[in-house]
Motif scaffolding. Structure first.
Motif, PDB file in Angstrom:
ATOM      1  N   SER A   1       0.862  -1.180   0.000  1.00  0.00           N
ATOM      2  CA  SER A   1       0.000   0.000   0.000  1.00  0.00           C
ATOM      3  C   SER A   1       0.897   1.228   0.000  1.00  0.00           C
ATOM      4  CB  SER A   1      -0.943  -0.004   1.207  1.00  0.00           C
ATOM      5  OG  SER A   1      -0.224  -0.011   2.423  1.00  0.00           O
TER       6      SER A   1
ATOM      7  N   PHE B   1      -5.430  -2.071  12.334  1.00  0.00           N
ATOM      8  CA  PHE B   1      -5.865  -3.264  11.590  1.00  0.00           C
ATOM      9  C   PHE B   1      -5.967  -4.487  12.502  1.00  0.00           C
ATOM     10  CE2 PHE B   1      -4.885  -0.633   7.877  1.00  0.00           C
ATOM     11  CZ  PHE B   1      -6.031  -0.872   7.128  1.00  0.00           C
TER      12      PHE B   1
ATOM     13  N   ALA C   1      -9.424  -3.951  13.782  1.00  0.00           N
ATOM     14  CA  ALA C   1     -10.470  -4.060  12.760  1.00  0.00           C
ATOM     15  C   ALA C   1     -10.659  -5.512  12.312  1.00  0.00           C
ATOM     16  CB  ALA C   1     -10.119  -3.177  11.561  1.00  0.00           C
ATOM     17  N   VAL C   2      -9.588  -6.287  12.354  1.00  0.00           N
ATOM     18  CA  VAL C   2      -9.644  -7.698  11.937  1.00  0.00           C
ATOM     19  C   VAL C   2      -9.094  -8.542  13.083  1.00  0.00           C
ATOM     20  CG1 VAL C   2      -9.100  -9.341  10.124  1.00  0.00           C
ATOM     21  CG2 VAL C   2      -9.119  -6.892   9.585  1.00  0.00           C
TER      22      VAL C   2
ATOM     23  N   HIS D   1      -5.031 -12.831   5.774  1.00  0.00           N
ATOM     24  CA  HIS D   1      -5.674 -12.846   4.453  1.00  0.00           C
ATOM     25  C   HIS D   1      -6.623 -11.648   4.302  1.00  0.00           C
ATOM     26  CE1 HIS D   1      -4.064 -16.683   3.292  1.00  0.00           C
ATOM     27  NE2 HIS D   1      -4.683 -17.362   4.238  1.00  0.00           N
ATOM     28  N   LEU D   2      -7.396 -11.382   5.335  1.00  0.00           N
ATOM     29  CA  LEU D   2      -8.369 -10.281   5.253  1.00  0.00           C
ATOM     30  C   LEU D   2      -7.679  -8.919   5.162  1.00  0.00           C
ATOM     31  CD1 LEU D   2     -10.866 -11.761   7.823  1.00  0.00           C
ATOM     32  CD2 LEU D   2     -11.428 -11.232   5.436  1.00  0.00           C
TER      33      LEU D   2
ATOM     34  N   ALA E   1      -4.743  -8.368   3.941  1.00  0.00           N
ATOM     35  CA  ALA E   1      -4.133  -8.284   2.603  1.00  0.00           C
ATOM     36  C   ALA E   1      -5.170  -7.867   1.569  1.00  0.00           C
ATOM     37  CB  ALA E   1      -3.501  -9.622   2.226  1.00  0.00           C
ATOM     38  N   ALA E   2      -6.397  -8.389   1.705  1.00  0.00           N
ATOM     39  CA  ALA E   2      -7.446  -8.030   0.730  1.00  0.00           C
ATOM     40  C   ALA E   2      -7.886  -6.578   0.905  1.00  0.00           C
ATOM     41  CB  ALA E   2      -8.644  -8.969   0.881  1.00  0.00           C
ATOM     42  N   MET E   3      -7.930  -6.103   2.148  1.00  0.00           N
ATOM     43  CA  MET E   3      -8.362  -4.725   2.381  1.00  0.00           C
ATOM     44  C   MET E   3      -7.310  -3.721   1.915  1.00  0.00           C
ATOM     45  SD  MET E   3      -9.987  -5.307   6.153  1.00  0.00           S
ATOM     46  CE  MET E   3     -10.624  -3.661   6.472  1.00  0.00           C
ATOM     47  N   LEU E   4      -6.065  -4.052   2.107  1.00  0.00           N
ATOM     48  CA  LEU E   4      -4.988  -3.111   1.779  1.00  0.00           C
ATOM     49  C   LEU E   4      -4.540  -3.248   0.330  1.00  0.00           C
ATOM     50  CD1 LEU E   4      -3.296  -3.495   5.189  1.00  0.00           C
ATOM     51  CD2 LEU E   4      -3.809  -1.279   4.166  1.00  0.00           C
TER      52      LEU E   4
ATOM     53  N   HIS F   1      -2.947  -6.068  -3.009  1.00  0.00           N
ATOM     54  CA  HIS F   1      -1.852  -6.943  -3.428  1.00  0.00           C
ATOM     55  C   HIS F   1      -0.857  -6.215  -4.324  1.00  0.00           C
ATOM     56  CE1 HIS F   1      -4.659  -6.772  -6.712  1.00  0.00           C
ATOM     57  NE2 HIS F   1      -3.669  -7.125  -7.495  1.00  0.00           N
TER      58      HIS F   1
ATOM     59  N   ALA G   1      -5.678   4.366   2.940  1.00  0.00           N
ATOM     60  CA  ALA G   1      -5.101   3.046   2.669  1.00  0.00           C
ATOM     61  C   ALA G   1      -6.179   2.020   2.351  1.00  0.00           C
ATOM     62  CB  ALA G   1      -4.259   2.584   3.855  1.00  0.00           C
TER      63      ALA G   1
ATOM     64  N   ILE H   1      -7.634 -10.403  -4.819  1.00  0.00           N
ATOM     65  CA  ILE H   1      -6.767 -11.578  -4.941  1.00  0.00           C
ATOM     66  C   ILE H   1      -6.566 -12.165  -3.556  1.00  0.00           C
ATOM     67  CG2 ILE H   1      -4.376 -12.279  -5.383  1.00  0.00           C
ATOM     68  CD1 ILE H   1      -4.381 -10.569  -7.851  1.00  0.00           C
ATOM     69  N   ASN H   2      -6.787 -13.478  -3.446  1.00  0.00           N
ATOM     70  CA  ASN H   2      -6.481 -14.133  -2.187  1.00  0.00           C
ATOM     71  C   ASN H   2      -6.301 -15.627  -2.385  1.00  0.00           C
ATOM     72  OD1 ASN H   2      -6.506 -14.493   0.978  1.00  0.00           O
ATOM     73  ND2 ASN H   2      -6.458 -12.302   0.522  1.00  0.00           N
TER      74      ASN H   2
ATOM     75  N   PHE I   1     -14.201 -14.880   4.395  1.00  0.00           N
ATOM     76  CA  PHE I   1     -14.283 -13.537   3.814  1.00  0.00           C
ATOM     77  C   PHE I   1     -15.728 -13.034   3.879  1.00  0.00           C
ATOM     78  CE2 PHE I   1     -10.752 -11.638   1.172  1.00  0.00           C
ATOM     79  CZ  PHE I   1      -9.734 -12.340   1.766  1.00  0.00           C
TER      80      PHE I   1
ATOM     81  N   TYR J   1     -16.700 -12.310   7.511  1.00  0.00           N
ATOM     82  CA  TYR J   1     -16.051 -11.116   8.055  1.00  0.00           C
ATOM     83  C   TYR J   1     -16.668  -9.834   7.485  1.00  0.00           C
ATOM     84  CZ  TYR J   1     -12.918  -7.298   8.885  1.00  0.00           C
ATOM     85  OH  TYR J   1     -12.434  -6.076   9.254  1.00  0.00           O
TER      86      TYR J   1
ATOM     87  N   MET K   1     -14.048  -1.191  -0.540  1.00  0.00           N
ATOM     88  CA  MET K   1     -12.970  -1.670   0.316  1.00  0.00           C
ATOM     89  C   MET K   1     -12.116  -2.722  -0.391  1.00  0.00           C
ATOM     90  SD  MET K   1     -15.154  -1.913   3.847  1.00  0.00           S
ATOM     91  CE  MET K   1     -13.847  -2.428   4.959  1.00  0.00           C
ATOM     92  N   LEU K   2     -12.745  -3.568  -1.172  1.00  0.00           N
ATOM     93  CA  LEU K   2     -12.015  -4.663  -1.823  1.00  0.00           C
ATOM     94  C   LEU K   2     -11.435  -4.253  -3.167  1.00  0.00           C
ATOM     95  CD1 LEU K   2     -14.525  -7.313  -0.646  1.00  0.00           C
ATOM     96  CD2 LEU K   2     -12.044  -7.550  -0.343  1.00  0.00           C
TER      97      LEU K   2
END
Lengths: 141, 141, 141
Positions: free
Chosen positions: A51, A68, A71-72, A92-93, A95-98, A100, B96, C52-53, C64, C67, C97-98
């Motif tokens: 990010s 984070f 939040a997660v 994993h969550l 990574a998806a929010m911020l 790849h 972010a 991507i995950n 996912f 959550y 968000m995604l």
């Protein structure tokens, strides 16, 4: 027209957010060849993120980790993917929010980041190990 | 093959989400030259965001502001980066989560957005001032 | 230098996260022509997402959905955009968000995904119907 691609191996870092702009640029002397274009950085993992955020005060990165983590949460009672440890599904969550990947414009051979912008590696596992990033530079000479 | 890059200065807007598709397109008459490609919009700041969402009912943008203000509270007791005011650290986190850039396909000289899609500027500071966006158009004539 | 663009129609899927890497690749035999480049996938909707995950354990995708349903609740009392049903406004927020797009490097004619990475379609409506994705392949032969 230029297309340059390199697979970069990052050093292992502790869980949290890490400024890696200088590290990436040091591996890409080819940036100088591009007058205009984009640099695409893609992390080949699902529990770490790329990010962009503030490059100055390091407490921003500390607050990112603190936020984070709240939040997660780990050990959410409804998580089913738990075999790889309590830090895995949250990783994993996050990574998806911020995200790849980050794409940054290239102007006159340099990343056209704003004054206060830097590229963050988000390491979301306790023991993530070394991570791979694919850098693709595209543009005109 | 065409590579066009422009640095655009956005007008200052109040905190919240703002539809800026028409404003961006008006600054980019060069779009017409591209038969196929992508348009990359990159905001050079760490407390404002670019994202894509509904371009019709303005209450969607009101609800975005309301949701993100709850998801990322001001004055969280664990924040350490507090010197720039209570809206600063939440602004970094929102930026972010939402993203620093959007990429949109170009088809026959136009942004290939869906019928209901528009580009949102998320201004996450109370007094963000004018923001810079780098637009990079890449593609084939 | 190659620029290939295709508009792909995805099958309708139930609400949740769905692995669509193979489906996308099957529609893009042109990938083989690119030695180096990027593939940009853009969803032309505001209530579905691309991210991507993990491509292995299907419980990651179940978690996912669980959550994000908690992070973005339906029927929040402050939502004003409610005319299209209780799943609509949360769907817009999840999509933001995604993300609306993923970019993946291309190396030697293939998507350079990591071993455990797959592309997720996030269908955030109860009855989203078929979705359109614009795929743009850019690179060198």
């Amino acid at each position: 027209m230029v297309y340059i691609q390199k697979r970069l191996r990052l050093p292992a870092v502790r869980r949290g957010f890490h400024l890696i702009t200088d590290l990436l640029v040091a591996e890409l002397p080819e940036l100088e060849r591009l007058r205009v274009g984009t640099a695409h950085f893609f992390i080949q993992h699902t529990s770490a993120s790329l990010s962009i955020n503030e490059n100055a005060d390091p407490t921003v990165r500390v607050d990112f980790e603190a936020y984070f983590n709240r939040a997660v949460p780990e050990n959410a009672p409804y998580f089913r993917h738990t075999q790889e440890g309590p830090d895995d599904m949250p990783a994993h969550l996050k990574a998806a929010m911020l995200g790849h990947a980050v794409s940054v414009p290239i102007t006159n051979g340099e990343l056209a980041l704003g004054t206060w912008q830097g590229i963050y590696l988000g390491e979301h596992r306790n023991q993530g190990g070394r991570r791979w990033v694919v850098a693709t530079l595209m543009g005109a000479e």
